[in-house]
Design an enzyme around this catalytic site. Structure first.
Site, short mmCIF file in Angstrom:
data_model
loop_
_atom_site.label_atom_id
_atom_site.label_comp_id
_atom_site.label_asym_id
_atom_site.label_seq_id
_atom_site.Cartn_x
_atom_site.Cartn_y
_atom_site.Cartn_z
N CYS A 114 33.21 33.92 35.92
CA CYS A 114 31.77 32.97 34.84
C CYS A 114 31.14 33.81 34.38
O CYS A 114 30.38 32.91 33.49
CB CYS A 114 31.36 32.35 36.44
SG CYS A 114 31.77 32.05 37.80
N HIS A 255 24.70 29.35 33.35
CA HIS A 255 26.22 28.88 34.15
C HIS A 255 26.13 27.99 34.66
O HIS A 255 25.35 28.41 36.37
CB HIS A 255 27.22 30.14 34.94
CG HIS A 255 27.72 30.26 35.37
ND1 HIS A 255 29.24 28.76 34.97
CD2 HIS A 255 27.87 30.34 36.78
CE1 HIS A 255 29.84 28.50 36.43
NE2 HIS A 255 29.26 30.16 37.52
N ASN A 285 30.65 23.88 39.20
CA ASN A 285 31.15 24.96 39.50
C ASN A 285 32.31 24.75 38.08
O ASN A 285 33.54 25.18 39.14
CB ASN A 285 30.48 25.86 40.27
CG ASN A 285 31.29 28.02 39.09
OD1 ASN A 285 32.05 27.42 38.37
ND2 ASN A 285 30.13 28.41 40.23
N1 ACO Z 1 28.60 21.56 54.37
C1 ACO Z 1 27.72 21.44 54.86
N2 ACO Z 1 27.48 23.10 55.95
C2 ACO Z 1 27.68 23.38 55.58
C3 ACO Z 1 28.87 23.52 54.13
C4 ACO Z 1 28.91 22.37 53.49
N3 ACO Z 1 29.54 22.29 53.00
N4 ACO Z 1 28.69 25.19 53.47
C5 ACO Z 1 27.63 25.51 54.06
N5 ACO Z 1 27.49 25.20 55.31
C6 ACO Z 1 26.34 25.30 56.71
C7 ACO Z 1 26.80 26.50 57.05
O1 ACO Z 1 28.12 27.08 58.08
C8 ACO Z 1 25.35 27.51 57.71
O2 ACO Z 1 25.48 26.44 58.68
P1 ACO Z 1 24.64 27.64 60.17
O3 ACO Z 1 23.06 27.58 59.15
O4 ACO Z 1 24.32 26.68 61.74
O5 ACO Z 1 25.86 28.59 60.55
C9 ACO Z 1 24.11 26.51 57.42
O6 ACO Z 1 24.92 25.69 56.03
C10 ACO Z 1 23.66 27.34 56.33
O7 ACO Z 1 24.89 27.42 55.01
P2 ACO Z 1 23.84 28.49 54.03
O8 ACO Z 1 25.62 29.50 53.50
O9 ACO Z 1 23.28 29.65 54.15
O10 ACO Z 1 23.96 28.18 52.31
P3 ACO Z 1 22.87 28.05 51.39
O11 ACO Z 1 21.97 27.14 51.94
O12 ACO Z 1 22.74 29.34 51.36
O13 ACO Z 1 23.36 27.64 50.23
C11 ACO Z 1 25.36 28.03 49.08
C12 ACO Z 1 24.98 27.95 50.08
C13 ACO Z 1 25.72 26.74 48.03
C14 ACO Z 1 26.31 27.82 48.80
C15 ACO Z 1 24.50 28.54 47.92
O14 ACO Z 1 24.21 30.04 49.21
C16 ACO Z 1 24.49 28.99 46.86
O15 ACO Z 1 24.60 28.12 45.80
N6 ACO Z 1 25.02 30.17 46.59
C17 ACO Z 1 25.59 31.43 44.93
C18 ACO Z 1 26.86 30.70 45.07
C19 ACO Z 1 26.65 30.40 43.35
O16 ACO Z 1 26.51 30.18 42.51
N7 ACO Z 1 28.55 31.46 43.26
C20 ACO Z 1 29.10 31.03 42.47
C21 ACO Z 1 29.37 32.15 41.21
S1 ACO Z 1 30.22 32.33 40.17
C22 ACO Z 1 31.42 32.40 39.55
O17 ACO Z 1 31.81 33.93 39.74
C23 ACO Z 1 32.39 31.74 40.41
#
Ligand code: ACO
Length: 331
Positions: A114, A255, A285
């Site tokens: 990214c 990004h 993304n």
């Molecule tokens: N739908 C419903 N529930 C979900 C989903 C979903 N799609 N995904 C995860 N959950 C659940 C999890 O299982 C967890 O449940 P639990 O509490 O019972 O264990 C709960 O939701 C919370 O999950 P978290 O992972 O703690 O959620 P978080 O608030 O951290 O959000 C996210 C996750 C959106 C992925 C966030 O961490 C994020 O945006 N991180 C950055 C990701 C990013 O930018 N990546 C791209 C980089 S670019 C590249 O190089 C490709």
């Protein structure tokens, strides 16, 4: 005056026609529009169908970018394709060169996930500054839907496909004002699309492996923490190098990974939300495509205009991150 400054003179983008919204996704995995919307800001994404190639999306985006400039494909000296999802592991840039009939251009792929577009912009600028090339086509394009595990709700809701392109041209005035690029391979395991051997073959006593790339895996929380900490730092460093204050920035162009990351970075830098370019709601993304895609929309909607100062920052797998400060200069 010698033309060894860099101007970014045109932008273009292309997205696949097929759209998948959060409601539709919730039929495939255990998720909801509410969860995806509130955690990421994403409402839908565009997905390439099996007949669409990275080459075709990238070529469309390139033609649109050329259309904003006073040059044609014949004038391009270099094509850089920033991608992690080439149609061919040997590279897809040459196919784009052929599609565009850009006979003079040398073409190669580069990979920095990214961060690819920002790394590509800085790379391209060096060829202009040292006087070797005059006109460069830089494309950021990815089809991550090919590599997402559609049964993994923690990743499949985040990504979409697309392509964006810009034209860099030699000019009397240097409008690429400052940059800073960083890598940290020690955190590589936070985000991977890695090759896994599946069978071992022994050929005349020599062991070789045959396998394939495995779907994206990600430690979302770690990537989130990394982005919110490192992106403001790298932007401040690039601003320092450009001798520009945060107040002088017209647009923050990050990004497009997650609206919460955009908001947190803007707030740490004291940049008001009206200056933050965001279109991830519609595309998710799109990896290397996200910055040029958002830039192109903002240019075509008349948001960004000539003379505007843009602070762009990419971050992602590697881990890699970087920022570039430039003045938009459409002709
Ligand atoms: N739908 C419903 N529930 C979900 C989903 C979903 N799609 N995904 C995860 N959950 C659940 C999890 O299982 C967890 O449940 P639990 O509490 O019972 O264990 C709960 O939701 C919370 O999950 P978290 O992972 O703690 O959620 P978080 O608030 O951290 O959000 C996210 C996750 C959106 C992925 C966030 O961490 C994020 O945006 N991180 C950055 C990701 C990013 O930018 N990546 C791209 C980089 S670019 C590249 O190089 C490709």
């Amino acid at each position: 005056m010698t033309n060894i400054g860099v101007s970014i003179t045109g932008s273009g983008s292309a997205i696949p026609k097929v759209s998948l919204d959060n409601q539709q996704l919730s039929q495939i995995v255990d998720t909801s529009d509410e969860w995806i919307g509130s955690r990421t800001g994403i409402r839908k994404r565009q997905l390439a169908n099996p007949t669409e190639s990275l080459c075709s999306l990238a070529t469309q985006a390139s033609l649109a970018a050329l259309g904003q400039t006073n040059i044609t494909a014949k004038d391009i000296d270099l094509i850089i394709l920033a991608t992690s999802t080439p149609d061919d592991l040997f590279g897809t840039a040459s196919q784009i060169q052929s599609e565009l009939d850009a006979k003079q251009a040398v073409a190669f792929d580069m990979t920095a996930a990214c961060s690819g577009f920002v790394f590509g912009l800085v790379t391209a600028a060096q060829f202009i500054r040292n006087g070797v090339y005059q006109n460069i086509l830089l494309i950021g394009a990815d089809i991550l839907s090919r590599w997402v595990d559609w049964e993994d709700r923690t990743t499949c809701v985040l990504f979409g496909d697309g392509a964006g392109a810009v034209i860099l041209q030699a000019s009397g005035r240097d409008r690429l004002l400052g940059f800073e690029l960083r890598s940290d391979g020690s955190q590589n395991n936070c985000l991977n699309l890695s090759y896994q051997p599946q069978e071992k073959k022994i050929i005349d006593g020599v062991a070789v492996s045959k396998g394939t790339y495995q779907p994206i895996t990600m430690n979302g929380k770690e990537v989130y923490r990394f982005a919110v900490q490192k992106v403001p730092e790298v932007i401040e460093k690039a601003l320092f190098r450009a001798n520009i204050s945060v107040e002088e920035i017209d647009w923050l162009l990050l990004h497009q990974a997650n609206q919460r990351i955009l908001d947190a970075v803007a707030s740490r830098l004291n940049i008001p939300s009206e200056k933050v370019i965001s279109n991830l709601r519609n595309y998710g993304n799109t990896s290397a495509a996200s910055i040029p895609l958002a830039l192109d929309e903002a240019v075509r909607q008349g948001q960004v205009s000539s003379g505007d100062i843009i602070a762009a920052s990419g971050f992602g797998a590697g881990l890699t991150w970087g920022a570039v400060i430039f003045e938009w200069s459409s002709i």
